[in-house]
Design a protein around this motif. Structure first.
Motif, short mmCIF file in Angstrom:
data_model
loop_
_atom_site.label_atom_id
_atom_site.label_comp_id
_atom_site.label_asym_id
_atom_site.label_seq_id
_atom_site.Cartn_x
_atom_site.Cartn_y
_atom_site.Cartn_z
N ILE A 4 -5.43 -2.69 -8.72
CA ILE A 4 -4.22 -2.63 -8.00
C ILE A 4 -3.94 -3.92 -6.95
O ILE A 4 -5.04 -3.54 -6.21
CB ILE A 4 -3.36 -1.32 -7.50
N ARG A 5 -3.19 -4.67 -6.71
CA ARG A 5 -3.34 -5.67 -5.61
C ARG A 5 -2.60 -4.88 -4.62
O ARG A 5 -1.61 -4.54 -4.40
CB ARG A 5 -2.25 -6.81 -5.97
N LEU A 6 -3.45 -4.69 -3.59
CA LEU A 6 -3.08 -3.90 -2.42
C LEU A 6 -1.98 -4.73 -1.38
O LEU A 6 -2.29 -5.89 -1.21
CB LEU A 6 -4.44 -3.63 -1.42
N SER A 7 -1.07 -3.98 -1.07
CA SER A 7 0.14 -4.62 -0.22
C SER A 7 0.60 -3.21 0.26
O SER A 7 0.60 -2.16 -0.03
CB SER A 7 1.11 -5.45 -0.89
N GLU A 8 1.67 -3.69 1.33
CA GLU A 8 2.37 -2.53 2.20
C GLU A 8 3.24 -1.91 1.14
O GLU A 8 3.28 -0.83 0.95
CB GLU A 8 2.88 -3.10 3.33
N ARG A 9 3.77 -2.81 0.24
CA ARG A 9 4.56 -2.18 -0.66
C ARG A 9 3.83 -1.44 -1.76
O ARG A 9 4.30 -0.16 -2.15
CB ARG A 9 5.33 -3.37 -1.49
N ALA A 10 2.71 -1.64 -2.16
CA ALA A 10 1.84 -0.97 -3.34
C ALA A 10 1.36 0.47 -2.62
O ALA A 10 1.71 1.46 -3.21
CB ALA A 10 0.74 -1.78 -3.82
N ILE A 11 1.24 0.31 -1.28
CA ILE A 11 0.88 1.55 -0.80
C ILE A 11 1.89 2.58 -0.46
O ILE A 11 1.84 3.56 -0.82
CB ILE A 11 0.22 1.19 0.78
N PRO A 40 -10.60 4.31 1.41
CA PRO A 40 -9.56 4.88 2.40
C PRO A 40 -9.61 3.84 3.56
O PRO A 40 -8.50 3.45 3.96
CB PRO A 40 -10.40 6.10 2.79
N MET A 41 -10.51 3.23 3.87
CA MET A 41 -10.72 2.11 4.93
C MET A 41 -9.65 0.94 4.52
O MET A 41 -8.95 0.35 5.48
CB MET A 41 -11.75 1.53 5.34
N ALA A 42 -9.47 0.67 3.37
CA ALA A 42 -8.98 -0.60 2.80
C ALA A 42 -7.12 -0.21 3.22
O ALA A 42 -6.41 -1.10 3.44
CB ALA A 42 -8.91 -0.74 1.52
N THR A 43 -6.66 0.93 2.99
CA THR A 43 -5.65 1.39 3.41
C THR A 43 -5.04 1.21 4.94
O THR A 43 -3.96 0.89 5.08
CB THR A 43 -4.99 2.76 2.90
N TYR A 44 -5.98 1.38 5.70
CA TYR A 44 -5.64 1.23 6.95
C TYR A 44 -5.45 -0.28 7.73
O TYR A 44 -5.07 -0.50 8.62
CB TYR A 44 -7.03 1.68 7.82
N HIS A 45 -5.80 -1.08 6.57
CA HIS A 45 -5.38 -2.44 6.99
C HIS A 45 -3.77 -2.90 6.91
O HIS A 45 -3.24 -3.80 7.81
CB HIS A 45 -6.05 -3.57 6.03
N TYR A 46 -3.32 -1.88 6.44
CA TYR A 46 -1.49 -1.88 6.18
C TYR A 46 -1.01 -0.82 6.60
O TYR A 46 0.33 -1.02 7.05
CB TYR A 46 -1.57 -1.82 4.57
N VAL A 47 -1.56 0.25 6.79
CA VAL A 47 -0.95 1.37 7.67
C VAL A 47 -1.82 1.83 8.65
O VAL A 47 -3.10 2.52 8.19
CB VAL A 47 -0.60 2.40 6.58
N SER A 48 -1.70 1.97 9.78
CA SER A 48 -2.60 2.31 10.93
C SER A 48 -2.99 3.84 10.96
O SER A 48 -3.99 3.86 11.49
CB SER A 48 -2.04 2.05 12.07
#
Length: 106
Positions: A4-11, A40-48
Motif C-alpha cells: 500500500i502506498r502510504l498517505s493520509e488518505r490510505a491511513i 507503527p512508526m510509519a503511520t505517525y508520519h501522517y497522524v501524530s
C-alpha cells in the motif's frame, strides 16, 4: 498483496474500515499499521496520535452521511438526516463518545 502506498488518505481509509470492523477500541496505531502492512512508526508520519486518528475517523464517517434530498417539509428532512446520522454513529462502537468529546472549532 501489493504494498500500500502510504498517505493520509490510505491511513484514513484503513482506519475507517478497521473501526467499522472492530469498533474504536480495536483501532490502535499498531492494528492500523498491521492492516496497512507497515511499521507503527510509519503511520505517525501522517497522524501524530491516536486521538488525532480518532478525530479524523469520526469526521470522515460523519461527513459520509448524505444530506436529505431537497423538497418536502423541513421537519421530515431533518428527521431523515438525524436518523441517518444515528445509523452512522451506531455502526461504529465508541464513535458517539468521540463525537461528543470533539472540539467542533477544529
Amino acid at each position: 498483496m501489493a504494498p500500500i502506498r502510504l498517505s493520509e488518505r490510505a491511513i484514513l481509509n484503513a482506519a475507517v474500515e478497521l473501526s467499522r470492523r472492530e469498533g474504536l477500541k480495536g483501532l490502535t496505531m499498531r492494528a492500523l499499521a498491521d492492516a496497512l502492512g507497515v511499521s507503527p512508526m510509519a503511520t505517525y508520519h501522517y497522524v501524530s496520535s491516536r486521538d488525532e486518528l480518532l478525530s479524523l475517523v469520526a469526521g470522515e464517517i460523519m461527513r459520509s452521511v448524505p444530506p436529505p434530498p431537497p423538497g418536502g417539509p423541513w421537519e421530515e428532512r431533518l428527521l431523515a438526516y438525524m436518523l441517518a446520522m444515528g445509523d452512522a454513529l451506531a455502526a461504529v462502537p465508541g464513535l458517539v463518545d468521540v463525537v461528543l468529546q470533539s472540539d467542533p472549532s477544529r
